[in-house]
Every structure is written in structure tokens, then in C-alpha cells.
Design an enzyme around this catalytic site. Structure first.
Site, short mmCIF file in Angstrom:
data_model
loop_
_atom_site.label_atom_id
_atom_site.label_comp_id
_atom_site.label_asym_id
_atom_site.label_seq_id
_atom_site.Cartn_x
_atom_site.Cartn_y
_atom_site.Cartn_z
N GLN A 257 0.79 -1.25 0.00
CA GLN A 257 0.00 0.00 0.00
C GLN A 257 0.81 1.29 0.00
OE1 GLN A 257 -3.37 2.34 2.65
NE2 GLN A 257 -3.01 0.23 3.16
N ASP B 98 0.51 3.77 6.04
CA ASP B 98 0.80 3.42 4.64
C ASP B 98 0.50 4.58 3.70
OD1 ASP B 98 1.76 0.87 4.96
OD2 ASP B 98 -0.20 -0.07 4.83
N GLY C 109 -7.89 20.30 19.77
CA GLY C 109 -7.52 21.70 19.56
C GLY C 109 -8.06 22.55 20.70
N GLY C 110 -8.20 23.83 20.47
CA GLY C 110 -8.65 24.73 21.52
C GLY C 110 -10.17 24.83 21.65
N GLN C 111 -10.91 24.19 20.76
CA GLN C 111 -12.37 24.29 20.80
C GLN C 111 -12.94 22.94 21.22
OE1 GLN C 111 -13.65 27.18 20.33
NE2 GLN C 111 -12.08 28.28 19.19
N ARG D 265 7.09 -8.90 -10.11
CA ARG D 265 7.75 -10.19 -10.21
C ARG D 265 7.02 -11.04 -11.25
NH1 ARG D 265 10.09 -13.12 -5.36
NH2 ARG D 265 9.08 -11.49 -4.15
N THR E 178 14.03 -9.74 -11.51
CA THR E 178 15.22 -8.91 -11.31
C THR E 178 16.35 -9.69 -10.64
OG1 THR E 178 14.31 -8.13 -9.22
CG2 THR E 178 13.90 -6.77 -11.16
N VAL F 238 7.84 -3.44 8.45
CA VAL F 238 6.74 -2.71 9.12
C VAL F 238 5.50 -2.68 8.23
CG1 VAL F 238 6.02 -0.41 9.90
CG2 VAL F 238 8.26 -1.28 10.55
N TYR F 239 4.36 -2.92 8.86
CA TYR F 239 3.06 -2.74 8.21
C TYR F 239 2.29 -1.62 8.91
CZ TYR F 239 3.54 -7.01 5.43
OH TYR F 239 3.95 -7.96 4.52
N GLU F 240 1.19 -1.23 8.27
CA GLU F 240 0.36 -0.11 8.73
C GLU F 240 0.23 0.03 10.25
OE1 GLU F 240 -1.59 2.42 7.12
OE2 GLU F 240 -1.95 3.00 9.18
N ASN G 116 9.52 0.25 -1.96
CA ASN G 116 9.25 0.04 -0.53
C ASN G 116 9.46 -1.42 -0.17
OD1 ASN G 116 6.74 -0.55 -1.95
ND2 ASN G 116 5.75 -0.69 0.05
N PHE G 117 10.62 -1.93 -0.58
CA PHE G 117 11.00 -3.28 -0.17
C PHE G 117 11.45 -3.26 1.28
CE2 PHE G 117 12.16 -3.70 -4.79
CZ PHE G 117 11.12 -4.56 -5.10
C1 LIG Z 1 5.97 -4.68 3.33
C2 LIG Z 1 7.08 -5.67 3.71
C3 LIG Z 1 6.98 -5.98 5.20
C4 LIG Z 1 6.88 -6.94 2.89
O1 LIG Z 1 7.96 -7.82 3.08
P1 LIG Z 1 8.17 -9.07 2.12
O2 LIG Z 1 6.86 -9.63 1.73
O3 LIG Z 1 9.13 -9.99 2.78
O4 LIG Z 1 8.76 -8.43 0.78
P2 LIG Z 1 10.21 -7.74 0.53
O5 LIG Z 1 10.02 -6.30 0.38
O6 LIG Z 1 11.17 -8.16 1.58
O7 LIG Z 1 10.66 -8.39 -0.85
C5 LIG Z 1 10.73 -9.78 -0.97
C6 LIG Z 1 11.73 -10.25 -1.98
O8 LIG Z 1 11.17 -10.11 -3.28
C7 LIG Z 1 12.20 -9.79 -4.17
N1 LIG Z 1 11.62 -9.21 -5.38
C8 LIG Z 1 10.80 -8.14 -5.46
N2 LIG Z 1 10.50 -7.88 -6.74
C9 LIG Z 1 11.15 -8.81 -7.50
C10 LIG Z 1 11.21 -9.08 -8.88
N3 LIG Z 1 10.56 -8.33 -9.78
N4 LIG Z 1 11.95 -10.12 -9.29
C11 LIG Z 1 12.62 -10.88 -8.40
N5 LIG Z 1 12.60 -10.69 -7.08
C12 LIG Z 1 11.86 -9.65 -6.63
C13 LIG Z 1 13.03 -8.83 -3.37
O9 LIG Z 1 14.29 -8.69 -3.98
C14 LIG Z 1 13.08 -9.51 -2.00
O10 LIG Z 1 14.07 -10.53 -2.07
P3 LIG Z 1 15.13 -10.77 -0.86
O11 LIG Z 1 14.32 -10.88 0.39
O12 LIG Z 1 15.79 -12.04 -1.28
O13 LIG Z 1 16.04 -9.62 -0.84
C15 LIG Z 1 8.46 -5.05 3.40
O14 LIG Z 1 8.56 -4.87 2.01
C16 LIG Z 1 8.74 -3.73 4.12
O15 LIG Z 1 9.03 -3.66 5.31
N6 LIG Z 1 8.72 -2.63 3.34
C17 LIG Z 1 9.03 -1.29 3.84
C18 LIG Z 1 7.93 -0.73 4.67
C19 LIG Z 1 6.61 -0.72 3.95
O16 LIG Z 1 6.45 -0.21 2.87
N7 LIG Z 1 5.60 -1.27 4.63
C20 LIG Z 1 4.23 -1.04 4.27
C21 LIG Z 1 3.68 -2.01 3.40
S1 LIG Z 1 2.06 -1.44 2.99
#
Ligand SMILES: CC(C)(COP(=O)(O)OP(=O)(O)OC[C@H]1O[C@@H](n2cnc3c(N)ncnc32)[C@H](O)[C@@H]1OP(=O)(O)O)[C@@H](O)C(=O)NCCC(=O)NCCS
Length: 415
Positions: free
Chosen positions: A17, A168, A247-249, A38, A74, A137-139, A96-97
Site C-alpha cells: 500500500q 501506509d 484543539g482549543g475548541q 515479479r 530482477t 513494518v506494516y500499517e 518500498n521493499f
Molecule cells: C511490506 C514488507 C513488510 C513486505 O515484506 P516481504 O513480503 O518480505 O517483501 P520484501 O520487500 O522483503 O521483498 C521480498 C523479496 O522479493 C524480491 N523481489 C521483489 N520484486 C522482485 C522481482 N521483480 N523479481 C525478483 N525478485 C523480486 C526482493 O528482492 C526480495 O528478495 P530478498 O528478500 O531475497 O532480498 C516489506 O517490504 C517492508 O518492510 N517494506 C518497507 C515498509 C513498507 O512499505 N511497509 C508497508 C507495506 S504497505
């Protein structure tokens, strides 16, 4: 008519998000947003909270309008080369990985700068540098660590998270401002830079008034507009203030006609000082206008509970819309508690493009929230979210790949 960000190309490496809300805003302002997903799977939200089998979920479609989707692996060496070509062609990379994921892919800041020194690299992370920087971190985690949860809810209950996605979507909004600011600075310096919006910081920024109150509390030991005064106690930290205004009201949520069976038959009522006499007249307590116990804001502070109970006796005789109509005639600030159903059916929000109906080839028609920021010279047309990889061939051709090269990359699983 052109759009404000015409010509800006965004390599959108976001998912879930926070990141997608940011790039969706940039797309609405006219940027060409190329979402890299991906191969074979895509953004995880495509299949989360699905309401129609095999169709992209509302979670995904409502956060990814006006974008193009390309699928690239990638981690595949040839896929990496495609990503490099995209980095060279784009102005901004947004991601936002989890912390370190981009580096592990081989795309460090230094490498990206080698490929394109003008590239702006914008990231959402859970925390800024410090003891928690490696945490995912999530929301709701962000709401808890940013000060929102400890200050939301009622004094006699546990901390509460809010339905507004301030962690988010709030951080996505902060990041979008960072990106356009960096784009503006680049017009003078010619250089890219890193932009970081940490979710904890974004939530804390939105909780600024509570840090204000923390310092007031430390200085005076009491905050007279909080419901704890004068009947409760204050501890060392800002307490949960229920529905007090912040606030103040002074304000509170009051029952309206029908509250017994309608969970949203309530109105927010503000006892704004300049209209106090009008409030007294409307609710039939004319004597309060001159009674020294009620006539001034300071005199009212210890009596707010009793005052709101009396006002509620009046609001309970009206529906929330009747009360709104009467109070607005006298400039008394108030707001009906609108349900999501009422908002979805609101004609005026549809007329302004804040609620939009969008057609999607797989899921059909659905409602979404359009661009809440209206620019007079850059109107927003909301178009549907892309299917997974819908624009892979188109974008590859723009990068200079021939049909044969595209097929070869597809065969090895790079795209
Ligand atoms: C949201 C979150 C917790 C999700 O975590 P997750 O599901 O484990 O996903 P990640 O972001 O770690 O990415 C997973 C993997 O996918 C891989 N990946 C992503 N896109 C890819 C693609 N197109 N091709 C190949 N691999 C890909 C990443 O390289 C990563 O690999 P690694 O762990 O081996 O380095 C995490 O991304 C995060 O903390 N983000 C920052 C804060 C944030 O935005 N949070 C709010 C989310 S609404």
C-alpha cells in the site's frame, strides 16, 4: 491540456500500500509510471482480500490506477539488464521493499548513480536509521510506533488503531512530496538524490499535536480540554482523549435520533466559543449564555461532560442530517458521522471526482477514491489498474528491444 508531471518517468518498484499510493498520485499528476512486478506473481495485493475469483482484488486495483505493468525477474542476470535499461530511461525509482532488498538485488545507490546520475531514488521504510532500521513494518505497526495508538481510544480501554491508513497511505503522501521536491531541486543541480520517508516519522508528523500536549503536560501536569479533567487523573504521558477535539475548541460525538439501531447515527459537535450564545439558544438553555458558570470558555472547561450531555438531549431529537442543517444555519461547527455506504452514494463526491466509478476488463465496474488533490491546470482522469505484465512488450519496445529479443528474454524467464 497537458498534465503537471508530463514527461516524468517513474520506475515503480513498489508493492502493497504505502509505495503504490505514492506512485498512483504521481501518475494522476501525469507521470508515466512503469510498475515492475515479479514475473508470474506480481504485487502480492493482486490476490489479497479477493472478492471475485481470478480477478485483481480491489486492494490492488484501488491503489494502482493510471500505471503500466511490466514483469521482470530482477534476480535473473538478463532481467537485471532490462532493469538497468529502465533505470537509464527513468527519472525516479520508487521502492518500498524490506530494508536491504534493493542492495541484495545488486542495485545499490552507487550502482544506480553510475547508471543514471540524475536518478532520484525514493524509499518508504518502516523506521529511519537507528535500532529498528532493519525491521519490516506494516500499517498498524507504524501507527503504534508513531504515537497514534497510544493517544487514540478511551482512557479506560486499550490503545486503538485508526481506520485511516496514516502509516501506509500517509507515508506514501509524504514520499510523493519528497519526490516532486527532489525533481524541482534537480532542475537546478542536475543531480538526483535519495528521498526517504520512514513510516514511524510520517505517523509522528501527523501526531504532532500530541507531542505538543506531552510538553504541555510535563509543564503543567494537567490539560483542561482533556476528558480526564477534572474528574480523572493524568499520568506521565499524553492520555487517550476519546473524542475530544485535540484543539482549543471543545468537541465530542453525540447521539442523534435513531442511534439505538444505527451505529452511525451520531454527530460531532464543537462548542466553538464565538457561537456559544447561538448554541444556548438552539438547545433551549438560554440562561447559560449569561450564567457566569457557563458563559466563558474557561468556566465551561470543568463542566464539559454536563454541557455535552445537555446538548445531546437536543441532538437525540434530530437525525444527524437535520441537526447538521439547523446548526449550520447558525455557523455552529459540526459533522455527521458518515458511514462508508453514505460516502459511496454521495452525489457531490462523485461530481468532484473524489469518488469515481472505473471499469475493469476482468472485474467489471467498481468504485474508487479519485485524486483528492485538484489542480486547475492538470485535471485527473482515473484509468483502471494494469493487468499483470500488460505493458511488458510495449515498454520493452520503447527500451529498444526487438520482437525476437523480447521472445528470447521471455523464454529464459527474465520477463
Ligand atoms: C511490506 C514488507 C513488510 C513486505 O515484506 P516481504 O513480503 O518480505 O517483501 P520484501 O520487500 O522483503 O521483498 C521480498 C523479496 O522479493 C524480491 N523481489 C521483489 N520484486 C522482485 C522481482 N521483480 N523479481 C525478483 N525478485 C523480486 C526482493 O528482492 C526480495 O528478495 P530478498 O528478500 O531475497 O532480498 C516489506 O517490504 C517492508 O518492510 N517494506 C518497507 C515498509 C513498507 O512499505 N511497509 C508497508 C507495506 S504497505
Amino acid at each position: 491540456m497537458g498534465k503537471a508531471l508530463d514527461g516524468v518517468r517513474i520506475l515503480d518498484f513498489t508493492h502493497v500500500q504505502s509505495g503504490p499510493t505514492c506512485t498512483q498520485l504521481l501518475a494522476w499528476f501525469g507521470a508515466d509510471v512503469i510498475k515492475v512486478e515479479r514475473a508470474g506473481a506480481g504485487d502480492i495485493t493482486r490476490e489479497q482480500l479477493r472478492d471475485i475469483p481470478d480477478a485483481d482484488s480491489l486492494y490492488f486495483t484501488m491503489l494502482n490506477h493510471n500505471k503500466r505493468s511490466v514483469t521482470i525477474d530482477t534476480k535473473n542476470p538478463e532481467g537485471k539488464l532490462v532493469l538497468e535499461a529502465l533505470i537509464q530511461k527513468c527519472d525516479v525509482l520508487v521502492e518500498n521493499f524490506a530494508p536491504g532488498a534493493l542492495d541484495r538485488m545488486g542495485f545499490t545507490w552507487e550502482r544506480i548513480q553510475e547508471l543514471n546520475p540524475k536518478m532520484i531514488v525514493a524509499s518508504v521504510k518502516g523506521f529511519g536509521p537507528g535500532p529498528y532500521e532493519d525491521c519490516k513494518v506494516y500499517e498498524n505497526v507504524a501507527q503504534c510506533v508513531g504515537g497514534a495508538a497510544s493517544t487514540t481510544g478511551f482512557d479506560d480501554g486499550p490503545p486503538v488503531v485508526t481506520g485511516a491508513q496514516i502509516g501506509d497511505s500517509g507515508t506514501g503522501l509524504h514520499l510523493a512530496l519528497g519526490i516532486v521536491t527532489a525533481l524541482y531541486q534537480r532542475t537546478m543541480t542536475g543531480r538526483g538524490q535519495k528521498v526517504l520517508a520512514a513510516m514511524q516519522d510520517g505517523v509522528l508528523n501527523l501526531c504532532r499535536v500530541k507531542l505538543r500536549d506531552q510538553q504541555r503536560l510535563e509543564r503543567t501536569g494537567v490539560m483542561k480540554e482533556y476528558p480526564q479533567y477534572p474528574n480523572g487523573t493524568f499520568g506521565e504521558a499524553v492520555p487517550r482523549a476519546g473524542n475530544a477535539s485535540g484543539g482549543g475548541q471543545p468537541g465530542w460525538i453525540l447521539k442523534c435520533k435513531g442511534w439505538e439501531h444505527d451505529p452511525n447515527a451520531y454527530i460531532y459537535f464543537i462548542t466553538q466559543a464565538p457561537v456559544w450564545v447561538k448554541i444556548c439558544n438552539v438547545i433551549g438553555k438560554e440562561e447559560w449564555a449569561t450564567d457566569p458558570e457557563y458563559a466563558t470558555p474557561t468556566a465551561r472547561l470543568p463542566r464539559l461532560k454536563e454541557i455535552f450531555a445537555e446538548i445531546e438531549r437536543w441532538t437525540m431529537t434530530k437525525t444527524k442530517f437535520e441537526a447538521m442543517e439547523i446548526l449550520n444555519k447558525y455557523d455552529i461547527p459540526c459533522g455527521p458521522i458518515l458511514s462508508m455506504k453514505e460516502i459511496a452514494e454521495d452525489d457531490s463526491l462523485r461530481k468532484t471526482g473524489t469518488i469515481v466509478e472505473v471499469d475493469h476488463p476482468v472485474r467489471g465496474k467498481y468504485l474508487t477514491v479519485g485524486n483528492p488533490i485538484k489542480l486547475s491546470d492538470s485535471p485527473t482522469d482515473v484509468t483502471r489498474s494494469p493487468l499483470l505484465g500488460e505493458h511488458t512488450d510495449e515498454v520493452m519496445a520503447e527500451l529498444g528491444y526487438s520482437r525476437e529479443q523480447i521472445e528470447a528474454l521471455r523464454t529464459v524467464g527474465a520477463i
